[in-house]
Structures are given as structure tokens and as C-alpha cells.
Scaffold this motif. Structure first.
Motif, short mmCIF file in Angstrom:
data_model
loop_
_atom_site.label_atom_id
_atom_site.label_comp_id
_atom_site.label_asym_id
_atom_site.label_seq_id
_atom_site.Cartn_x
_atom_site.Cartn_y
_atom_site.Cartn_z
N ASP A 12 -13.72 16.63 -8.16
CA ASP A 12 -14.21 18.05 -8.28
C ASP A 12 -13.05 18.86 -8.62
O ASP A 12 -11.80 18.44 -8.61
N GLY A 14 -11.92 21.56 -7.85
CA GLY A 14 -11.24 22.44 -6.78
C GLY A 14 -11.61 23.74 -6.65
O GLY A 14 -12.43 24.42 -7.51
N ARG A 15 -10.71 24.88 -6.17
CA ARG A 15 -11.02 26.25 -6.34
C ARG A 15 -10.17 27.13 -6.89
O ARG A 15 -10.20 28.37 -6.92
N GLN A 228 -15.38 18.38 0.33
CA GLN A 228 -15.53 19.27 0.91
C GLN A 228 -14.51 19.89 1.75
O GLN A 228 -14.03 21.42 1.83
N ASN A 231 -11.56 21.25 -0.10
CA ASN A 231 -11.75 22.66 -0.84
C ASN A 231 -11.84 23.83 0.57
O ASN A 231 -11.30 24.83 0.26
N GLY A 235 -8.13 23.98 -1.70
CA GLY A 235 -8.74 23.44 -3.00
C GLY A 235 -7.99 23.80 -4.18
O GLY A 235 -8.10 24.24 -5.02
N ILE A 239 -9.62 17.34 -7.12
CA ILE A 239 -9.86 16.47 -5.83
C ILE A 239 -10.71 15.21 -6.44
O ILE A 239 -11.90 15.34 -7.05
#
Length: 422
Positions: A12, A14-15, A228, A231, A235, A239
């Protein structure tokens, strides 16, 4: 015996990142083994993404072409060739410093061979407990190992992610390049969990939190849950997670130790019982320690006077000395007996011996005892002064019975001596 393996991986962005520079591979090998690879790229826009892809692809190629006879050696060689592939790509693209981390798990049957470069990690869990983990190739990890920093201080240290080893990277990193490969594999049991991840996961989830987040979950759902949670806690980085569960699709719940039947114990406050005697084998002689007696009291006992004059001296046993007080008491006792006998003989009037008799025995009319008569030896008569001295030797008034000293016997005659004299 081969265990069924349930493997799932995901990555992922991330944010807070615009691009995902992580890369992972789950590859089935011709011999039926499984190869798990996680790479975390570095070097800025596009460069990190390219580095992680080049490294992971080359690792899979080398392992697929290698012999399974020596898995640790094959892993080491795969890192060496992946490192060279990243350096070549950096030179071609004009991106000096481009590099990546890499962690590998090669699972054959129930054995898992492990190698890594950089700070991507591998964890092994069993029954809910962490039993093994790779160590980071970072500057702060070295400082922790030398006691310069604590683990808590290292977490917030500005050099927390400064690598000392990488695939590719700067000339300084290349100078110390040496992949780390465990020579012995991890032995897998049914229910064991293998987790590979990049730092985007463990920066936000502590080691002790990882298993509680996934226990009881399906292996695919467990991967989703970990990403999850990272994040939700910020995040701030890419990841990537690969999860392997051996023998079953669900992550086992934390094992609860079976409780044994409660055993009764001595209540609090009860005095301790004497320990039971330890039985002695029959073949060995039983040696009993002598009983411990109380210390003797030293007391002085006054000696008594025996009824008869005969006094027996104690025999001195070997190595034993006769006490001094016994000798003194015996001497005083014998002296007293002698004096008593002497006084008794003085009170008895001696009969006048008959002349010309060699020996004579008389009976004491008062006591019935036989007393020897004086032995007369022919010779000159005693002088009148000696006779007068004996006849007049009475005691002064009030002084008791005198002790009579007999006249000396003439030469050649017998002498009668009284016992108890000085």
C-alpha cells in the motif's frame, strides 16, 4: 513431512506518499518450494521504485536457476547479483545513489531459509510468541548494539533509517556491503506464522502488537488488518506485508497453557514438619552419627572417707592422665588413716617383754586383736635416762594422748615401725 502453506502479500502506498517504492514477490519454484521477497526502494522519484523492482526480479531469477543443495549459499549469491543489477540500472538511468533493501524467505518443506540486506524485516511467531527476528542494518541498530542508545531513544533518533548496507546505494554503503544469511533454517511447525514487511509497517506497530492484531483471522484478512492499522496510525510510508501460515489458513489464537489439577499445600502459618529420613541403600553400610550430648558441667566433689584403710588408686588408661585433685584427696585420706592407726597404737599399753624370748604374740584383752610383742635382742641394757625418758613422757594436761616414739634398736636387731609416722 511437507506442510501446506497459506501465503498472501500486499503493498500500500500509505497516506503521505505519492508513489509506492516498495516491491514484493511470492514465487513458486520448480521444486515446489516458495520464495518470498520484500524490497523497499530509496533514491527519490522513480529511482526507488525501479531499484526495488530490479532487485526483486533478479533475486527470483537467481533462486530459480540455483541448486537446492545449499540454500544459504544460493541466497547469498542472489543478493550479490541483485546488488550488481541495481548498480547497473543506476548507471544506465543516471541515478547515482539509487538503492533498495531486501529480505528473503525461501521455504522448502518445513524449513525456511532467511537472508536480508537493509532494514526490511522477517518475524517468526509460534503460539502467539515471537521466537525470531532479523536485525536491522542501520546506524542506530549499531549504536544500540554498542550500548550507545536505548531502543526507545533509537526510535526517535534522526538517523533511525540511515542504512549501513543496501542493494545499490552510495559508494559508502557499497564499501560495507555484505549480505546476512542464516546458515541454519527456521524449523516450521503447524500453526507457525512468518511475516515479512517493510519499515512502513513496524514504524507504527510495535513488535508485541503484531500478533494480537492478526490472531484468529484468515491469512488474507490478517494482511489487510496490519496495513489498515499502520494507515490508521499515520501511514507516513509505503506499507508492504507478506504473511505465511503453516498448516492452516487461520492465524492460531494465542495458546493457553492447560491448567493442571490444583495440588494441596501446607497452609500459611503451619510450622514446618521435620524432613522425612532419606532411605539408605542396603548395599551401603549405615553409619549413624553419635548422639550429641549436652555439655558437661564441671563440679568439684569432696572425697569421702572409705570404711577400710585400703585405698585403691585408679588405673590410668592409655592416653588419660589422673586428675590432680584425685591424687591430693587420696594422699590426705591415707595420711588420716595412718594418723588414726598411730593414735590407736599409742593408747594401747605395751606389755613388758620377757627376757630371753625371741618372739611372742599377745592378745589385746580389750579389742581381741593380736599385737606383736617387742623383740628383745641380747645386748647392753638401756640406760636409766632412756628408761626414765620413756616412762615420764606423758602429755601435758589437756593435750590428749601422746604419740610414743620407740627407743632405737641396738645394732643388728629388728626395728618395729609404726605406720602413719612422718
Amino acid at each position: 513431512m511437507s506442510l501446506p502453506l497459506y501465503i498472501h502479500g500486499s503493498s500500500d502506498v500509505g497516506r503521505q506518499r505519492a508513489q509506492n517504492e516498495d516491491s514484493f514477490r511470492v514465487a513458486a519454484q520448480p521444486d515446489g518450494s516458495r520464495l518470498l521477497v520484500v524490497c523497499d526502494g530509496m533514491g527519490g522519484h522513480e529511482a526507488g521504485e525501479v531499484a526495488s523492482q530490479v532487485a526483486s526480479d533478479r533475486i527470483v531469477e537467481v533462486i530459480a536457476a540455483s541448486s537446492p543443495d545449499n540454500p544459504p549459499r544460493a541466497l547469498y549469491q542472489a543478493f550479490v547479483e541483485a546488488n550488481q543489477a541495481v548498480l547497473d540500472a543506476a548507471l544506465t538511468r543516471g541515478a547515482p545513489g539509487m538503492g533498495t533493501t531486501g529480505v528473503i524467505a525461501w521455504v522448502t518443506s518445513s524449513r525456511c531459509y532467511v537472508g536480508w540486506v537493509g532494514d526490511s524485516r522477517l518475524y517468526q511467531f509460534r503460539a502467539g510468541g515471537l521466537i525470531d527476528r532479523t536485525r536491522d542494518h542501520t546506524r542506530v541498530a549499531q549504536m544500540i548494539a554498542h550500548g550507545i542508545l536505548t531502543a526507545e531513544e533509537a526510535r526517535n533518533h534522526p538517523d533511525a533509517h540511515v542504512l549501513v548496507q543496501a542493494l545499490g546505494g552510495s559508494p559508502g554503503v557499497q564499501k560495507s556491503f555484505k549480505p546476512e544469511v542464516w546458515t541454519e533454517p527456521l524449523e516450521l511447525r503447524s500453526g507457525d506464522v512468518i511475516l515479512l514487511c517493510s519499515d512502513g509497517l513496524y514504524d507504527f506497530i510495535e513488535d508485541h502488537e503484531l500478533y494480537p492484531l492478526i490472531e484468529g483471522r484468515d491469512y488474507q484478512d490478517a494482511v489487510t488488518r496490519l496495513i489498515q492499522t499502520a494507515n490508521e496510525r499515520g501511514g507516513a510510508d509505503n506499507i508492504t506485508v507478506i504473511l505465511l501460515v503453516a498448516g492452516q489458513p487461520e492465524v492460531p489464537r494465542t495458546a493457553k497453557e492447560p491448567q493442571e489439577a490444583r495440588r494441596e499445600t501446607i497452609p500459611d502459618g503451619m510450622p514446618l514438619l521435620a524432613p522425612a529420613p532419606v532411605p539408605v541403600p542396603v548395599s551401603e553400610p549405615v553409619v549413624q552419627a553419635p548422639p550429641v550430648s549436652e555439655p558437661r558441667r564441671r563440679e568439684f566433689v569432696a572425697p569421702g572417707v572409705p570404711a577400710t584403710p585400703a585405698v585403691a588408686m585408679p588405673e590410668a588408661s592409655p592416653g588419660r592422665r589422673v586428675p590432680l585433685w584425685w591424687l591430693l584427696a587420696t594422699g590426705i585420706l591415707m595420711m588420716g588413716v595412718g594418723i588414726a592407726l598411730g593414735l590407736g597404737a599409742a593408747n594401747t599399753p605395751a606389755p613388758e617383754p620377757a627376757r630371753g624370748t625371741s618372739s611372742q604374740v599377745e592378745t589385746d584383752a580389750g579389742t581381741g586383736a593380736l599385737t606383736p610383742a617387742a623383740v628383745q635382742v641380747p645386748g647392753p641394757p638401756a640406760s636409766s635416762e632412756q628408761d626414765a625418758g620413756v616412762a615420764q613422757s606423758g602429755p601435758p594436761e589437756g593435750m590428749g594422748t601422746p604419740h610414743t616414739t620407740p627407743a632405737p634398736a641396738p645394732p643388728g636387731g629388728s626395728r618395729v615401725t609404726e605406720s602413719g609416722g612422718k
